[in-house]
Motif scaffolding. Structure first.
Motif, PDB file in Angstrom:
ATOM      1  N   ALA A  67     -13.427  -6.274  -5.640  1.00 24.10           N
ATOM      2  CA  ALA A  67     -13.668  -4.833  -4.822  1.00 24.10           C
ATOM      3  C   ALA A  67     -12.829  -4.960  -3.683  1.00 24.10           C
ATOM      4  O   ALA A  67     -12.198  -3.742  -3.201  1.00 24.10           O
ATOM      5  CB  ALA A  67     -15.305  -4.707  -4.620  1.00 24.10           C
ATOM      6  N   ARG A  68     -12.701  -5.865  -2.814  1.00 26.84           N
ATOM      7  CA  ARG A  68     -12.173  -5.975  -1.675  1.00 26.84           C
ATOM      8  C   ARG A  68     -10.735  -5.887  -1.716  1.00 26.84           C
ATOM      9  O   ARG A  68      -9.885  -4.984  -1.144  1.00 26.84           O
ATOM     10  CB  ARG A  68     -12.217  -7.353  -1.046  1.00 26.84           C
ATOM     11  CG  ARG A  68     -11.493  -7.611   0.163  1.00 26.84           C
ATOM     12  CD  ARG A  68     -10.835  -9.021   0.166  1.00 26.84           C
ATOM     13  NE  ARG A  68     -10.450  -9.355   1.800  1.00 26.84           N
ATOM     14  CZ  ARG A  68     -10.006 -10.453   1.996  1.00 26.84           C
ATOM     15  NH1 ARG A  68      -9.904 -11.250   0.878  1.00 26.84           N
ATOM     16  NH2 ARG A  68      -9.580 -10.542   3.097  1.00 26.84           N
ATOM     17  N   ASP A  69      -9.776  -6.225  -2.780  1.00 26.76           N
ATOM     18  CA  ASP A  69      -8.764  -5.861  -3.079  1.00 26.76           C
ATOM     19  C   ASP A  69      -8.242  -4.699  -3.419  1.00 26.76           C
ATOM     20  O   ASP A  69      -7.292  -4.185  -3.141  1.00 26.76           O
ATOM     21  CB  ASP A  69      -8.205  -6.937  -4.377  1.00 26.76           C
ATOM     22  CG  ASP A  69      -7.759  -8.550  -4.053  1.00 26.76           C
ATOM     23  OD1 ASP A  69      -7.661  -8.781  -2.688  1.00 26.76           O
ATOM     24  OD2 ASP A  69      -7.896  -9.091  -4.657  1.00 26.76           O
ATOM     25  N   GLU A  70      -9.202  -3.745  -4.092  1.00 24.59           N
ATOM     26  CA  GLU A  70      -9.132  -2.453  -4.417  1.00 24.59           C
ATOM     27  C   GLU A  70      -9.252  -1.632  -3.249  1.00 24.59           C
ATOM     28  O   GLU A  70      -8.396  -0.814  -3.187  1.00 24.59           O
ATOM     29  CB  GLU A  70     -10.293  -2.047  -5.642  1.00 24.59           C
ATOM     30  CG  GLU A  70     -10.024  -2.669  -7.004  1.00 24.59           C
ATOM     31  CD  GLU A  70     -11.156  -2.611  -7.757  1.00 24.59           C
ATOM     32  OE1 GLU A  70     -12.146  -1.909  -7.636  1.00 24.59           O
ATOM     33  OE2 GLU A  70     -11.010  -3.288  -8.777  1.00 24.59           O
ATOM     34  N   ASP A  73      -5.970  -2.455  -1.240  1.00 25.90           N
ATOM     35  CA  ASP A  73      -4.997  -1.468  -1.665  1.00 25.90           C
ATOM     36  C   ASP A  73      -4.841  -0.374  -1.407  1.00 25.90           C
ATOM     37  O   ASP A  73      -3.767   0.275  -1.113  1.00 25.90           O
ATOM     38  CB  ASP A  73      -5.233  -1.669  -3.299  1.00 25.90           C
ATOM     39  CG  ASP A  73      -4.072  -1.758  -4.064  1.00 25.90           C
ATOM     40  OD1 ASP A  73      -3.222  -2.505  -3.680  1.00 25.90           O
ATOM     41  OD2 ASP A  73      -3.778  -0.902  -4.949  1.00 25.90           O
ATOM     42  N   ALA A  74      -5.943   0.401  -1.540  1.00 21.37           N
ATOM     43  CA  ALA A  74      -6.168   1.815  -1.196  1.00 21.37           C
ATOM     44  C   ALA A  74      -5.858   2.184   0.368  1.00 21.37           C
ATOM     45  O   ALA A  74      -4.847   3.261   0.678  1.00 21.37           O
ATOM     46  CB  ALA A  74      -7.518   2.618  -1.497  1.00 21.37           C
ATOM     47  N   TRP A  77      -2.127  -0.744   1.284  1.00 19.12           N
ATOM     48  CA  TRP A  77      -1.028  -0.693   0.556  1.00 19.12           C
ATOM     49  C   TRP A  77      -0.232   0.500  -0.004  1.00 19.12           C
ATOM     50  O   TRP A  77       0.948   0.867   0.034  1.00 19.12           O
ATOM     51  CB  TRP A  77      -0.997  -1.541  -0.607  1.00 19.12           C
ATOM     52  CG  TRP A  77      -0.406  -3.100  -0.502  1.00 19.12           C
ATOM     53  CD1 TRP A  77       0.662  -3.208   0.428  1.00 19.12           C
ATOM     54  CD2 TRP A  77      -0.940  -4.283  -0.994  1.00 19.12           C
ATOM     55  NE1 TRP A  77       1.063  -4.549   0.246  1.00 19.12           N
ATOM     56  CE2 TRP A  77       0.185  -5.310  -0.403  1.00 19.12           C
ATOM     57  CE3 TRP A  77      -1.898  -4.775  -1.731  1.00 19.12           C
ATOM     58  CZ2 TRP A  77      -0.183  -6.549  -1.065  1.00 19.12           C
ATOM     59  CZ3 TRP A  77      -2.009  -6.297  -2.061  1.00 19.12           C
ATOM     60  CH2 TRP A  77      -1.045  -6.989  -1.563  1.00 19.12           C
ATOM     61  N   LEU A  78      -1.205   1.549  -0.401  1.00 16.55           N
ATOM     62  CA  LEU A  78      -0.649   2.728  -0.951  1.00 16.55           C
ATOM     63  C   LEU A  78       0.137   3.560   0.323  1.00 16.55           C
ATOM     64  O   LEU A  78       0.954   4.010  -0.092  1.00 16.55           O
ATOM     65  CB  LEU A  78      -1.912   3.687  -1.286  1.00 16.55           C
ATOM     66  CG  LEU A  78      -2.457   3.218  -2.604  1.00 16.55           C
ATOM     67  CD1 LEU A  78      -3.194   4.238  -3.126  1.00 16.55           C
ATOM     68  CD2 LEU A  78      -1.204   2.884  -3.783  1.00 16.55           C
ATOM     69  N   PRO A  79      -0.539   3.619   1.586  1.00 16.47           N
ATOM     70  CA  PRO A  79       0.456   4.169   2.567  1.00 16.47           C
ATOM     71  C   PRO A  79       1.854   3.511   2.920  1.00 16.47           C
ATOM     72  O   PRO A  79       2.621   4.366   3.106  1.00 16.47           O
ATOM     73  CB  PRO A  79      -0.392   3.965   3.794  1.00 16.47           C
ATOM     74  CG  PRO A  79      -1.908   3.714   3.302  1.00 16.47           C
ATOM     75  CD  PRO A  79      -1.731   3.045   1.909  1.00 16.47           C
ATOM     76  N   ARG A  84       5.040  -4.249   5.294  1.00 19.78           N
ATOM     77  CA  ARG A  84       4.398  -3.974   6.438  1.00 19.78           C
ATOM     78  C   ARG A  84       2.896  -3.743   5.837  1.00 19.78           C
ATOM     79  O   ARG A  84       1.736  -3.923   6.736  1.00 19.78           O
ATOM     80  CB  ARG A  84       4.797  -2.747   7.065  1.00 19.78           C
ATOM     81  CG  ARG A  84       5.962  -3.083   8.080  1.00 19.78           C
ATOM     82  CD  ARG A  84       6.752  -1.788   8.505  1.00 19.78           C
ATOM     83  NE  ARG A  84       6.950  -0.919   7.403  1.00 19.78           N
ATOM     84  CZ  ARG A  84       7.444   0.398   7.388  1.00 19.78           C
ATOM     85  NH1 ARG A  84       7.528   0.920   8.759  1.00 19.78           N
ATOM     86  NH2 ARG A  84       7.839   0.964   6.357  1.00 19.78           N
ATOM     87  N   GLY A  85       2.691  -3.254   4.518  1.00 17.66           N
ATOM     88  CA  GLY A  85       1.323  -2.943   4.003  1.00 17.66           C
ATOM     89  C   GLY A  85       0.582  -4.421   3.739  1.00 17.66           C
ATOM     90  O   GLY A  85      -0.403  -4.443   4.321  1.00 17.66           O
TER      91      GLY A  85
END
Lengths: 199, 199
Positions: A67-70, A73-74, A77-79, A84-85
């Protein structure tokens, strides 16, 4: 008319509520026994009731890591889908010491064999490795990386450095994890642009 | 006349015999329950008898880690006191998977707090960090490193990369740990000689 998905959806909603609470509790307290009690208390269940949704303590904590990775991610990493993410996640990690503890403990145990987190970490390494290979491609496109390095090897050592530096940080919370990883990345960039081997 | 040091020396000799055997057994089998049995069998003691010499399973395995460092020190570091000595140890590590497992497991648990190995790993990081700072000085003297990097930061990231790469190697025994660490070192050398920051 009652939806046939009702009871299942209700179980799913409770499971999600437990995960949201567990993420908060673990971030503060790590994965000690006290955390189980606190999670159960906050969602209004007994500890046995909690295990009804997750099977075992280990399965609950693997679900927390997933759940933490998800969530990361949002949020990070998506931005910005380049290095840098990843650095933003490492920066955020210093705010959630309990999750770092959980990650360090479970990733070590999972590398040893029959631990319930073994499959999760095998998959996670493969997934994260692809991410880093992507970061190298991004960096090659923007010119910070050259062609003189194997992207998979860059991925291996960046993941290794990130894993190891989190372990050091648990012993010394003043350590600047992001600065250390930037240093490794810079070095790899220099090698990729044709630095001369030294060993 | 009986030496007053007799009984003590005898206990010390047995303790050393146990450690020598434990190093061999752990190298093959790791630190699972079966290892305790096998160590006890080979030195002709019960498992309770074994604990008489070490207090607890954890204390025995910390003693094994300490004995291993001393052995590696004599075998690999005294002959070549620069980075090649460290790389020789990492090369040797791929022959002793059980010791790598023990190291990964205990270093993770020790970073979490009250584990019996906590003090050992805090000291070990400080000691290893000084070693790496020395490696940087050697490399600066022979010209492979420049002045443009903080030796302590180099130490942090090399130790982190070595810790993390061992964890990955436990999942994939074909991974070339030495090649990965050489890559990190080369990168740090390039930064020290004045590579341009990329992040």
């Amino acid at each position: 008319m009652m939806s046939r998905r009702g009871p299942y959806a209700k179980g799913e909603a409770k499971r999600q509520e437990i995960l949201d609470v567990a993420l908060e509790v673990v971030a503060e307290m790590g994965c000690r026994k006290a955390s189980n009690r606190e999670i159960a208390r906050r969602v209004g269940l007994s500890q046995a009731g909690l295990m009804h949704y997750f099977g075992s303590r280990e399965d609950l904590y693997v679900a927390v890591l997933r759940a933490r990775d998800e969530r990361d991610d949002a949020a990070f990493w998506l931005p910005q889908q380049d290095i840098r993410g990843f650095l933003a996640i490492m920066r955020h990690n210093s705010q959630v010491p309990g999750l770092v503890q959980l990650y360090v403990e479970f990733s070590a145990e999972a590398s040893i064999g029959k631990h319930p987190a073994h499959g999760f970490f095998v998959e996670r390494y493969a997934w994260l490795r692809e991410r880093f290979i992507g970061f190298v491609r991004f960096a090659q496109e923007d010119g910070t990386f050259g062609a003189g390095v194997d992207a998979g090897q860059v991925a291996d050592v960046m993941i290794a450095a990130a894993d190891g530096i989190q372990q050091q940080w648990l012993l010394d919370r003043d350590l600047d994890m992001v600065a250390r990883l930037e240093l490794v990345w810079e070095g790899l960039a220099a090698v990729s642009r044709g630095a001369v081997p030294t060993v």
